[in-house]
Design a protein around this motif. Sequence first.
Motif, PDB file in Angstrom:
ATOM      1  N   GLY A 258     -32.305-120.672  -0.652  1.00 30.99           N
ATOM      2  CA  GLY A 258     -33.882-120.061  -0.384  1.00 30.99           C
ATOM      3  C   GLY A 258     -33.664-119.146   0.926  1.00 30.99           C
ATOM      4  O   GLY A 258     -34.924-118.858   1.360  1.00 30.99           O
ATOM      5  N   LEU A 259     -32.494-118.805   1.529  1.00 30.62           N
ATOM      6  CA  LEU A 259     -32.715-118.025   2.593  1.00 30.62           C
ATOM      7  C   LEU A 259     -32.445-116.622   2.346  1.00 30.62           C
ATOM      8  O   LEU A 259     -32.187-116.115   1.355  1.00 30.62           O
ATOM      9  N   HIS A 260     -32.931-115.762   3.441  1.00 27.85           N
ATOM     10  CA  HIS A 260     -32.790-114.314   3.339  1.00 27.85           C
ATOM     11  C   HIS A 260     -31.598-113.770   3.796  1.00 27.85           C
ATOM     12  O   HIS A 260     -31.226-114.003   5.065  1.00 27.85           O
ATOM     13  N   VAL A 261     -30.606-113.184   3.227  1.00 29.88           N
ATOM     14  CA  VAL A 261     -29.210-112.883   3.339  1.00 29.88           C
ATOM     15  C   VAL A 261     -29.120-111.353   3.637  1.00 29.88           C
ATOM     16  O   VAL A 261     -29.656-110.689   2.886  1.00 29.88           O
ATOM     17  N   LEU A 262     -28.684-110.989   4.654  1.00 31.02           N
ATOM     18  CA  LEU A 262     -28.292-109.350   4.873  1.00 31.02           C
ATOM     19  C   LEU A 262     -26.727-109.342   4.905  1.00 31.02           C
ATOM     20  O   LEU A 262     -25.844-109.945   5.459  1.00 31.02           O
ATOM     21  N   LEU A 263     -26.255-108.547   3.626  1.00 35.09           N
ATOM     22  CA  LEU A 263     -24.831-108.389   3.343  1.00 35.09           C
ATOM     23  C   LEU A 263     -24.763-106.636   3.789  1.00 35.09           C
ATOM     24  O   LEU A 263     -25.298-106.006   3.298  1.00 35.09           O
ATOM     25  N   LEU A 264     -23.774-106.839   4.612  1.00 37.71           N
ATOM     26  CA  LEU A 264     -23.150-105.527   4.877  1.00 37.71           C
ATOM     27  C   LEU A 264     -21.921-105.327   4.535  1.00 37.71           C
ATOM     28  O   LEU A 264     -21.090-106.264   4.781  1.00 37.71           O
ATOM     29  N   ALA A 265     -21.496-104.242   3.692  1.00 36.61           N
ATOM     30  CA  ALA A 265     -20.139-103.963   3.270  1.00 36.61           C
ATOM     31  C   ALA A 265     -19.609-102.726   3.726  1.00 36.61           C
ATOM     32  O   ALA A 265     -20.422-101.639   3.306  1.00 36.61           O
TER      33      ALA A 265
END
Length: 450
Positions: A258-265
């Motif tokens: 239920g978390l907000h994830v910031l994915l940086l690739a």
Amino acid sequence: MTDALNDLKPGRVNMKGLLAEFSTLTTCQAIGRVEEIHATTLTVRGLSGVAGLGEQVAINTETGRRVTGEILQMNQSTVTIMPDQNLEGVAIGDEAMLLGPNTIAPDNSWIGHVIDPAGQPIDGSFLMRGSKERSLRNAPPNATKRRALGARLETGIAVFNTLLPLVRGQRLGLFSGSGVGKSTLLSKFAKGTQADVVVIALIGERGREVREFVDSVLGPEGMKRSVVIAATSDQSPLVRRRCVLTAMGVAEHFRDQGLHVLLLADSVTRFAEAHREVALASGEQGSLRGFPPSTSHMIMSLCERAGPGEGHAGDITAIFTILVAGSDMDEPIADILRGVLDGHVILDRQIAERGRFPAVDLLRSVSRSLPEAASQEENEIITQARRLLGAYDRAEMMIQAGLYAAGSDPVIDASIKIWPALDQFLSEDESENCSVSFERLKQAISPALE
């Protein structure tokens, strides 16, 4: 969500983690023998009846060295394996042990650490496996059940708070050549963007830059909410390709809580290049400027896994970087990504050379979260700013050469008035919120509105 956030404690070890470690132990394993050794692959006999495509294999050499790899091809009697390491010391007849499916088992205790694409810590720490195994190639959320894009996010960067807004669940691409400030901009997103957890994939980076990114760019404060997955440029294409797949699996682990994830690739280009090496080794033919046909599907499948979740799941807001040699936005990887992402930001070398960072070419950049991400008044400010920037851009050569006569065009006259303030605004950080950013943007273009 609150309970999940409370559980995100770096270094926490629990009974579930211990049980997960014990669950990987087996009493017997399938064994084959190395039959042929090629430049980049091995042929092993004795595993084809029990192995599956993509599963992991370990080669135990007579010198005591262990070389792992992945099954790329199979027939009735042999399997073809691409190794993760170099083949030094591997000999005909060496033992090949089947390890099983290529999976990852993320855990909340991974926050604050740097791991490799196999989920092993590379920062000297000890980490437990999570209780749930995840495939590196999970299916995306159901297209008919996933939510729409969410609210606008605070980014800590003025231009992305206003003219190019980033919203929860958006997938944004940063397109640039090398040395234009792409990694620096990515670090600002990592430190300033609203998120519960940040997952960072460093694909094919120079070894010294991994340490620099962790210690200097992110720093202790940034690492408190981050998991970094790193595969350096000297590692095999299998490891480099696996890097972003592992990062996506880790992001999905936190999203499902239920978390907000910031994915940086950083970067999808190196991911595609690694996939090209693997695909060519497996017999696939290059067709699109040397990239095999499977490249497009591989990239689109990866991007579709990011975005809004469904049900009680959280969201993955993803920012992918793309290297474009010579600013060629029509090269294959850039062309594929433009069509699948929710916006693209182009960093221009000429803007960087005159000292403005981030070197965003606003007129060529698009955020597909607009106009929904802004109010009517804010959209009017954005439209006016873009109109003035466009006018100045079209007339810039004449203005710089002294050929433009004041009064010839009211819009160009207005753009000349606001150009210095607007150009400065595009380079500024934002220590407060989006509303303050819009007020500052409004002030920058106000002389043109008088």
